[in-house]
Write a protein that holds these residues in place. Structure first.
Motif, PDB file in Angstrom:
ATOM      1  N   SER A 176      12.072 -26.842   4.623  1.00  0.00           N
ATOM      2  CA  SER A 176      10.620 -27.054   4.716  1.00  0.00           C
ATOM      3  C   SER A 176      10.023 -27.445   3.371  1.00  0.00           C
ATOM      4  O   SER A 176       9.177 -28.344   3.287  1.00  0.00           O
ATOM      5  CB  SER A 176       9.941 -25.776   5.231  1.00  0.00           C
ATOM      6  OG  SER A 176      10.396 -25.443   6.526  1.00  0.00           O
ATOM      7  N   LEU A 177      10.466 -26.766   2.314  1.00  0.00           N
ATOM      8  CA  LEU A 177       9.948 -27.068   0.972  1.00  0.00           C
ATOM      9  C   LEU A 177      10.383 -28.447   0.497  1.00  0.00           C
ATOM     10  O   LEU A 177       9.602 -29.183  -0.110  1.00  0.00           O
ATOM     11  CB  LEU A 177      10.419 -26.006  -0.021  1.00  0.00           C
ATOM     12  CG  LEU A 177       9.800 -24.614   0.121  1.00  0.00           C
ATOM     13  CD1 LEU A 177      10.508 -23.621  -0.800  1.00  0.00           C
ATOM     14  CD2 LEU A 177       8.305 -24.650  -0.192  1.00  0.00           C
ATOM     15  N   SER A 178      11.635 -28.806   0.792  1.00  0.00           N
ATOM     16  CA  SER A 178      12.153 -30.105   0.339  1.00  0.00           C
ATOM     17  C   SER A 178      11.486 -31.265   1.073  1.00  0.00           C
ATOM     18  O   SER A 178      11.490 -32.402   0.597  1.00  0.00           O
ATOM     19  CB  SER A 178      13.669 -30.170   0.542  1.00  0.00           C
ATOM     20  OG  SER A 178      14.000 -30.096   1.918  1.00  0.00           O
ATOM     21  N   LYS A 217      -4.586 -30.081   2.906  1.00  0.00           N
ATOM     22  CA  LYS A 217      -3.963 -31.346   3.290  1.00  0.00           C
ATOM     23  C   LYS A 217      -2.451 -31.189   3.406  1.00  0.00           C
ATOM     24  O   LYS A 217      -1.789 -30.728   2.475  1.00  0.00           O
ATOM     25  CB  LYS A 217      -4.291 -32.436   2.257  1.00  0.00           C
ATOM     26  CG  LYS A 217      -3.838 -33.829   2.678  1.00  0.00           C
ATOM     27  CD  LYS A 217      -4.251 -34.872   1.647  1.00  0.00           C
ATOM     28  CE  LYS A 217      -3.805 -36.266   2.080  1.00  0.00           C
ATOM     29  NZ  LYS A 217      -4.195 -37.292   1.071  1.00  0.00           N
ATOM     30  N   ILE A 218      -1.912 -31.576   4.576  1.00  0.00           N
ATOM     31  CA  ILE A 218      -0.477 -31.436   4.827  1.00  0.00           C
ATOM     32  C   ILE A 218       0.191 -32.809   4.825  1.00  0.00           C
ATOM     33  O   ILE A 218      -0.197 -33.709   5.568  1.00  0.00           O
ATOM     34  CB  ILE A 218      -0.215 -30.741   6.182  1.00  0.00           C
ATOM     35  CG1 ILE A 218      -0.730 -29.301   6.131  1.00  0.00           C
ATOM     36  CG2 ILE A 218       1.275 -30.769   6.526  1.00  0.00           C
ATOM     37  CD1 ILE A 218      -0.587 -28.545   7.433  1.00  0.00           C
ATOM     38  N   GLN A 262       1.411 -23.201   2.930  1.00  0.00           N
ATOM     39  CA  GLN A 262       1.318 -23.912   4.206  1.00  0.00           C
ATOM     40  C   GLN A 262       2.378 -23.408   5.185  1.00  0.00           C
ATOM     41  O   GLN A 262       2.116 -23.250   6.385  1.00  0.00           O
ATOM     42  CB  GLN A 262       1.476 -25.420   3.981  1.00  0.00           C
ATOM     43  CG  GLN A 262       0.274 -26.060   3.300  1.00  0.00           C
ATOM     44  CD  GLN A 262       0.524 -27.495   2.877  1.00  0.00           C
ATOM     45  OE1 GLN A 262       1.672 -27.948   2.808  1.00  0.00           O
ATOM     46  NE2 GLN A 262      -0.536 -28.219   2.564  1.00  0.00           N
ATOM     47  N   ILE A 263       3.568 -23.156   4.671  1.00  0.00           N
ATOM     48  CA  ILE A 263       4.655 -22.631   5.503  1.00  0.00           C
ATOM     49  C   ILE A 263       4.257 -21.277   6.088  1.00  0.00           C
ATOM     50  O   ILE A 263       4.465 -21.018   7.282  1.00  0.00           O
ATOM     51  CB  ILE A 263       5.962 -22.502   4.689  1.00  0.00           C
ATOM     52  CG1 ILE A 263       6.494 -23.896   4.334  1.00  0.00           C
ATOM     53  CG2 ILE A 263       7.019 -21.725   5.473  1.00  0.00           C
ATOM     54  CD1 ILE A 263       7.649 -23.874   3.352  1.00  0.00           C
ATOM     55  N   LEU A 264       3.681 -20.413   5.258  1.00  0.00           N
ATOM     56  CA  LEU A 264       3.271 -19.090   5.735  1.00  0.00           C
ATOM     57  C   LEU A 264       2.246 -19.191   6.856  1.00  0.00           C
ATOM     58  O   LEU A 264       2.377 -18.542   7.900  1.00  0.00           O
ATOM     59  CB  LEU A 264       2.668 -18.270   4.579  1.00  0.00           C
ATOM     60  CG  LEU A 264       3.601 -17.771   3.487  1.00  0.00           C
ATOM     61  CD1 LEU A 264       2.841 -16.864   2.531  1.00  0.00           C
ATOM     62  CD2 LEU A 264       4.787 -17.030   4.071  1.00  0.00           C
ATOM     63  N   VAL A 301       9.966 -25.695   9.487  1.00  0.00           N
ATOM     64  CA  VAL A 301       8.910 -24.706   9.682  1.00  0.00           C
ATOM     65  C   VAL A 301       8.815 -24.290  11.153  1.00  0.00           C
ATOM     66  O   VAL A 301       8.413 -23.157  11.465  1.00  0.00           O
ATOM     67  CB  VAL A 301       7.553 -25.240   9.156  1.00  0.00           C
ATOM     68  CG1 VAL A 301       6.894 -26.203  10.146  1.00  0.00           C
ATOM     69  CG2 VAL A 301       6.616 -24.086   8.835  1.00  0.00           C
ATOM     70  N   LEU A 302       9.185 -25.189  12.077  1.00  0.00           N
ATOM     71  CA  LEU A 302       9.243 -24.809  13.497  1.00  0.00           C
ATOM     72  C   LEU A 302      10.307 -23.738  13.720  1.00  0.00           C
ATOM     73  O   LEU A 302      10.103 -22.784  14.480  1.00  0.00           O
ATOM     74  CB  LEU A 302       9.536 -26.035  14.368  1.00  0.00           C
ATOM     75  CG  LEU A 302       8.363 -26.982  14.627  1.00  0.00           C
ATOM     76  CD1 LEU A 302       8.833 -28.218  15.393  1.00  0.00           C
ATOM     77  CD2 LEU A 302       7.262 -26.265  15.429  1.00  0.00           C
ATOM     78  N   TYR A 303      11.442 -23.896  13.043  1.00  0.00           N
ATOM     79  CA  TYR A 303      12.501 -22.883  13.139  1.00  0.00           C
ATOM     80  C   TYR A 303      11.994 -21.552  12.602  1.00  0.00           C
ATOM     81  O   TYR A 303      12.200 -20.491  13.215  1.00  0.00           O
ATOM     82  CB  TYR A 303      13.747 -23.317  12.355  1.00  0.00           C
ATOM     83  CG  TYR A 303      14.835 -22.270  12.372  1.00  0.00           C
ATOM     84  CD1 TYR A 303      15.723 -22.188  13.441  1.00  0.00           C
ATOM     85  CD2 TYR A 303      14.951 -21.339  11.344  1.00  0.00           C
ATOM     86  CE1 TYR A 303      16.700 -21.205  13.486  1.00  0.00           C
ATOM     87  CE2 TYR A 303      15.924 -20.352  11.381  1.00  0.00           C
ATOM     88  CZ  TYR A 303      16.795 -20.292  12.443  1.00  0.00           C
ATOM     89  OH  TYR A 303      17.751 -19.299  12.487  1.00  0.00           O
ATOM     90  N   LEU A 304      11.310 -21.609  11.458  1.00  0.00           N
ATOM     91  CA  LEU A 304      10.768 -20.389  10.871  1.00  0.00           C
ATOM     92  C   LEU A 304       9.752 -19.728  11.798  1.00  0.00           C
ATOM     93  O   LEU A 304       9.733 -18.506  11.959  1.00  0.00           O
ATOM     94  CB  LEU A 304      10.097 -20.702   9.526  1.00  0.00           C
ATOM     95  CG  LEU A 304      11.015 -21.100   8.374  1.00  0.00           C
ATOM     96  CD1 LEU A 304      10.193 -21.564   7.182  1.00  0.00           C
ATOM     97  CD2 LEU A 304      11.918 -19.950   7.972  1.00  0.00           C
ATOM     98  N   GLY A 305       8.908 -20.553  12.417  1.00  0.00           N
ATOM     99  CA  GLY A 305       7.876 -20.020  13.294  1.00  0.00           C
ATOM    100  C   GLY A 305       8.435 -19.394  14.555  1.00  0.00           C
ATOM    101  O   GLY A 305       8.021 -18.304  14.970  1.00  0.00           O
ATOM    102  N   VAL A 306       9.415 -20.071  15.164  1.00  0.00           N
ATOM    103  CA  VAL A 306       9.965 -19.597  16.447  1.00  0.00           C
ATOM    104  C   VAL A 306      10.952 -18.447  16.237  1.00  0.00           C
ATOM    105  O   VAL A 306      10.841 -17.396  16.878  1.00  0.00           O
ATOM    106  CB  VAL A 306      10.650 -20.750  17.208  1.00  0.00           C
ATOM    107  CG1 VAL A 306      11.334 -20.229  18.475  1.00  0.00           C
ATOM    108  CG2 VAL A 306       9.640 -21.839  17.566  1.00  0.00           C
TER     109      VAL A 306
END
Length: 301
Positions: free
Chosen positions: A28-30, A201-202, A37-39, A212-217
């Motif tokens: 996500s960071l790369s 802004k993203i 934003q990730i959080l 980030v979808l993986y992190l969220g789910v």
């Protein structure tokens, strides 16, 4: 046997998912997303997913008390993540990981200070051994304390209070309600901080979005729900020790997926952490049994 240890196994799975989260964060960071934003995104995904899937159960079980409890652990969750996120900007990733892990030692003392609960000597010994293992796994030779380290120590206290009060509240309130409320609170607080840091802004690549979808789910929705449910059957101290396996799984998966070099230090660190789990789980009962058997054999002679 599965029923007897289902809480411990569930927390072990939680630690594995969190360990895999290091890969998700890296991707996500790369790809362009900032840590804040990730959080915000991961907690928002968690709140929405659980809210939709368990809408009826939440509606039937939500109470004023459960909202207060969920909000409280949500604040601790936010404190832990935001101080960890900001702290890593001022220190090394290895020191950030190690200092975060001192929550393992803090947890039993929270119960002792707030509720006058006696300290379990095996829990304390296991916690210290787990910290030692994480230190071997994470730290370089230099261990000076800087501003980022100080922020990360605050993060460790946040995680310690989150683990402790999750164990307390899940005995009284519905775990799904607690999880949804804490995600909602963490989302709002993360968004506020994101605005303060002017990171609205993203600009992200597809790889970052997938990460980030993986992190969220998984790392958020599945893992934290699993943690909340399983802590009902496991003490807070033991939960913290088992969850420290996150660093072990993160190391193993980094070697497998990111092709990081496996070192002797990594192997030793992992083995030390596993020994802490064994001591916490067995309280060295197998050694006590052997000593008793020897004493009996000598008395017969």
């Amino acid at each position: 046997m599965f029923r007897k240890y289902k809480g411990e196994l569930g927390l072990g799975l939680t630690a594995f998912i969190w360990g895999s989260g290091f890969i998700g964060v890296s991707i996500s960071l790369s790809g362009g997303l900032t840590p804040l934003q990730i959080l915000t995104i991961r907690f928002f995904i968690g709140a929405i997913l659980l809210g939709v899937i368990f809408f009826k159960e939440i509606k039937n079980n939500i109470t004023k008390e459960s909202v207060i409890a969920g909000s409280m652990i949500g604040v601790f969750l936010f404190i832990a993540f935001v101080f960890q996120t900001i702290g890593i900007s001022y220190t090394t990733a290895s020191k950030n990981a190690f200092l975060t892990a001192i929550n393992v030692v803090i947890v039993p003392f929270i119960g002792f200070i707030l509720y006058k609960r006696p300290l379990d000597k095996y829990g304390i010994i296991s916690s210290i051994i787990a910290i030692l293992g994480i230190g071997i796994l994470s730290l370089d030779v230099d261990f000076t304390i800087n501003f980022g380290d100080f922020l990360t120590i605050i993060c460790a206290f946040g995680f310690a209070f989150h683990i402790f009060f999750t164990g307390e509240f899940v005995k009284k309130h519905n775990p799904i309600v607690l999880t949804v409320v804490q995600f909602s609170v963490a989302t709002v607080l993360s968004l506020i901080v994101q605005i303060l840091f002017n990171e609205i802004k993203i600009e992200a690549q597809m790889s970052s979005i997938m990460g980030v979808l993986y992190l969220g789910v998984f790392s958020t929705t599945v893992a934290f729900l699993l943690q909340t449910v399983c802590q009902k059957d496991v003490s807070e101290t033991k939960s913290a020790i088992i969850l420290s396996l996150e660093s072990v799984f993160g190391t193993i998966l980094s070697v497998i997926i990111l092709h990081e070099v496996l070192t002797i230090r990594m192997v030793i660190g992992c083995l030390v952490i596993f020994s802490a789990i064994i001591i916490s789980e067995t309280k060295l009962s197998f050694l006590k049994r052997d000593i008793k058997n020897k004493q009996k054999a000598e008395s017969i002679k």
